[in-house]
Design a protein around this motif. Sequence first.
Motif, PDB file in Angstrom:
ATOM      1  N   LYS A 184      40.587  89.386 -32.016  1.00 21.94           N
ATOM      2  CA  LYS A 184      41.724  90.052 -32.662  1.00 21.94           C
ATOM      3  C   LYS A 184      42.980  89.871 -31.832  1.00 21.94           C
ATOM      4  N   TYR A 185      42.839  89.986 -30.515  1.00 20.62           N
ATOM      5  CA  TYR A 185      43.995  89.797 -29.635  1.00 20.62           C
ATOM      6  C   TYR A 185      44.563  88.387 -29.771  1.00 20.62           C
ATOM      7  N   ILE A 186      43.671  87.394 -29.789  1.00 18.79           N
ATOM      8  CA  ILE A 186      44.126  86.001 -29.846  1.00 18.79           C
ATOM      9  C   ILE A 186      44.735  85.665 -31.199  1.00 18.79           C
ATOM     10  N   LEU A 187      44.022  85.977 -32.272  1.00 19.51           N
ATOM     11  CA  LEU A 187      44.390  85.487 -33.600  1.00 19.51           C
ATOM     12  C   LEU A 187      45.373  86.389 -34.344  1.00 19.51           C
ATOM     13  N   GLN A 188      45.330  87.698 -34.076  1.00 20.30           N
ATOM     14  CA  GLN A 188      46.175  88.606 -34.832  1.00 20.30           C
ATOM     15  C   GLN A 188      47.330  89.183 -34.024  1.00 20.30           C
ATOM     16  N   HIS A 189      47.269  89.041 -32.712  1.00 15.90           N
ATOM     17  CA  HIS A 189      48.357  89.601 -31.892  1.00 15.90           C
ATOM     18  C   HIS A 189      49.061  88.536 -31.059  1.00 15.90           C
ATOM     19  N   TYR A 190      48.347  87.907 -30.136  1.00 18.27           N
ATOM     20  CA  TYR A 190      48.986  86.995 -29.188  1.00 18.27           C
ATOM     21  C   TYR A 190      49.670  85.827 -29.890  1.00 18.27           C
ATOM     22  N   ASN A 191      48.977  85.144 -30.770  1.00 22.64           N
ATOM     23  CA  ASN A 191      49.529  83.943 -31.395  1.00 22.64           C
ATOM     24  C   ASN A 191      50.636  84.221 -32.398  1.00 22.64           C
ATOM     25  N   ILE A 192      50.560  85.336 -33.112  1.00 20.57           N
ATOM     26  CA  ILE A 192      51.487  85.532 -34.230  1.00 20.57           C
ATOM     27  C   ILE A 192      52.458  86.699 -34.070  1.00 20.57           C
TER      28      ILE A 192
END
Length: 301
Positions: free
Chosen positions: A274-282
């Motif tokens: 969730k951190y990578i795909l929904q927060h950090y990247n976007i």
Amino acid sequence: MGERYSKKSFRSFNAGQHQTIDLIAALSKEPHSIKPLCKLFRIPRSSDHYRLKNRGIVTPEKALLRQKVVDIHSRSRGSAGARTIAGQLTQEGENVGRYKAASLMKELGIISKQPNKHKYKISEDVSKIAPNLLNRKFNVKAPNQVWCGDVTYVWAGNKWLYLAVVMDLFARRIVGWACSDSPNSDLTCAALRIAYESRGRPQNVMFHSDQGCHYTSLQFRQALWKYQITQSMSRRGNCWDNAPMERFFRSFKTEWMPKECYNSYEEAERDTLKYILQHYNIKRGHSYNNYLPPVVMEAAA
């Protein structure tokens, strides 16, 4: 007598002015109505601003700005500091500098949780598997030119979760990821495969990492050869040769991970992705991207 009279007159005038300003505040229901009311009563608008500032009355504009500060700080799970908040507010069209952001944080009673500094033992040992081709040249001109990889671990209830990621240095976007309960070459090869396929099987890519056994193994080197990716490696024990990856993991662990760690492997894996795909990247603004999220930075290139 004359001096006492002038002071008394001044106090009377000042009191009357405050009463008029209070009347203006009571009459003004919308922000744009303050200016004509000040003009009508012949009161300098700066006096109204002074009253609002010193009597604790918050204008609708400032209330909205405060809410934006709270939202940015909340999205970062309490880690965003004045620089980050100011940068993201600027991207949202607000003219806010670092010191004003710090002032707003102080008014709201919010602080940034900063990680402790780490001391590293620096070595100059060059890998026998691959040279340090990157040599800290982290500023990349286009996507799919240089990728970096690294592995970290997270306590997940009753065992460790190992996370391998691949970052495209152009916009600091995470393009490959994999989780496992073993820090082996299957893990790093899985993250590399996701990066290769998700980026459209690019050519002439350099992959940089540390000298961990999951990157020096024959299995991983064969995967690089299969994808025709050039390998580069940091000097042993020199974390700054792979600084962007170090910073990503630091952000993940200080901004996102709960202090009590996770209760289960499934919870840890779900929240990590969730951190990578929904927060950090976007969503997460990155200072390197002028506080644009990696996906937005790539789209603007």
